[in-house]
Design an enzyme around this catalytic site. Structure first.
Site, PDB file in Angstrom:
ATOM      1  CD  GLU A   1      -2.888  -0.643   0.581  1.00 35.04           C
ATOM      2  OE1 GLU A   1      -2.917  -0.028  -0.970  1.00 35.04           O
ATOM      3  OE2 GLU A   1      -3.564  -1.917  -0.403  1.00 35.04           O
TER       4      GLU A   1
ATOM      5  CE1 TYR B   1      -6.764   3.082   0.226  1.00 38.50           C
ATOM      6  CE2 TYR B   1      -4.247   2.947   0.355  1.00 38.50           C
ATOM      7  CZ  TYR B   1      -5.182   2.318  -0.569  1.00 38.50           C
ATOM      8  OH  TYR B   1      -5.268   1.002  -1.565  1.00 38.50           O
TER       9      TYR B   1
ATOM     10  CG  ASP C   1      -7.471   3.115  -4.400  1.00 40.72           C
ATOM     11  OD1 ASP C   1      -9.228   3.337  -4.447  1.00 40.72           O
ATOM     12  OD2 ASP C   1      -7.230   2.660  -4.720  1.00 40.72           O
TER      13      ASP C   1
ATOM     14  CB  CYS D   1     -20.939   0.731 -19.138  1.00 39.01           C
ATOM     15  SG  CYS D   1     -20.182   2.258 -17.742  1.00 39.01           S
TER      16      CYS D   1
ATOM     17  CB  CYS E   1     -19.038  -2.536 -14.957  1.00 45.64           C
ATOM     18  SG  CYS E   1     -20.027  -1.702 -13.171  1.00 45.64           S
TER      19      CYS E   1
END
Length: 332
Positions: A40, A121, A139, A198, A201
């Site tokens: 991270e 975060y 994020d 999309c 998705c």
């Protein structure tokens, strides 16, 4: 609706999770907190593709937090060279030492935030992914997905409070770590900055931005200010197959890194630019708050306290990207 979103996304993640060296597959025990934390920190403002080789090299050389805590800072900084944002590497060493003194990573999000370099975060990501706690992980990928799901029209950064609240609404009590990683994978692979996919998705049926027909306009961003252009000089000083390198001040820009000598340029102003030598060319480099145009000159006299470094081992010096560019120019 919140439960529907999280359940649908977790089902998708179970089938499509990315295989990453720091990640445990869906349904497996949580990964080592050290590996989650290290990845991270590396991934902040850096791509997965760029991070993979660095992560594997770090994890091989320093396989646990105790090993990293015992490493000389200059070795860590050299291994970090090329990832940028070098304060992350300095905080990496500080946090490793703090965890080694504690004996283990704290599992609590609030306690994690007290470690050097762990902001909201990173602490949330480690708590959720490594320790299975419910934490709200936001994020850039999550910002984009949530902005589109709810068609949040306020521009960034002012909309971040609303984005976090919406992310909190849809984060499940169980599998919060998998949910966070699923959101990251969705944003990285399908809900991309341009041309979001999309039709593939899993959340398209609940996406307000898609219903509007303009998903790519989200998240709305405030107009950027032009970055100032700074100018400076860097000096190539070569003798008998060696080049003169200096160590930059331990704090500030590129602090603690080996580098070519320069004329004192900074984010606040141009360098002195008063050296005379053979002009080798220009390199340009973008920093967060300014652009830099660096003239590379070959000169004879050494500048500042430094060391002679064999040119055929220059890659081992861990030069930051700016000075690596300048060195390649000088050697071309």
């Amino acid at each position: 609706m919140a439960a529907s979103i999280s359940d649908t996304l977790l089902d998708w993640y179970d089938a499509h999770a990315r295989d990453l060296p720091w990640r445990a597959p869906p349904g497996a025990p949580p990964p080592d907190p050290y590996r989650v934390w290290l990845s991270e920190v590396m991934l902040q403002q850096t791509t997965v593709a760029a991070v993979k080789p660095y992560f594997e090299a770090f994890a091989s050389r320093w396989p646990d937090v105790q090993a990293l805590a015992a490493a000389p800072e200059e070795d860590v900084m050299a291994a970090w060279a090329g990832l940028g944002y070098y304060s992350r590497a300095r905080n990496l060493v500080k946090a490793a030492k703090a965890v080694a003194e504690l004996g283990a990573f704290p599992a609590d999000e609030e306690a994690l935030r007290k470690l050097p370099g762990l902001g909201a975060y990173t602490a949330a990501a480690v708590a959720a992914i490594a320790f299975g706690q419910r934490a709200v992980v936001v994020d850039a990928n999550v910002e984009r997905v949530v902005s589109r799901l709810f068609a949040i029209a306020d521009p960034l950064p002012g909309s971040r409070k609303q984005i976090r609240e919406r992310t909190d609404e849809i984060t499940p009590e169980e599998r919060a770590g998998d949910f966070a990683q699923a959101m990251m994978d969705l944003g990285s692979g399908l809900c991309t900055v341009r041309d979001p996919k999309c039709l593939l998705c899993p959340l398209s049926h609940t996406c307000a931005a898609r219903a509007e027909g303009e998903p790519a306009r989200y998240p709305v961003k405030a107009s950027k200010k032009a970055k100032p252009l700074r100018q400076g000089q860097a000096y190539w000083i070569e003798r008998e197959g060696q080049v003169w390198l200096v160590r930059r001040e331990g704090t500030g820009m590129l602090g603690g890194m080996r580098a070519l000598p320069d004329d004192g340029w900074s984010a606040r102003g141009d360098g002195a630019g008063n050296a005379i030598g053979e002009a080798l060319g220009l390199v340009r480099h973008g920093f967060t708050h300014f652009e830099l145009e660096l003239s590379v000159l070959r000169i004879e006299e050494t500048l500042g306290a430094g060391e002679w470094w064999p040119i055929d081992r220059l890659e081992d010096a861990g030069l930051p990207t700016l000075f690596a560019k300048a060195a390649r120019l000088a050697l071309a």
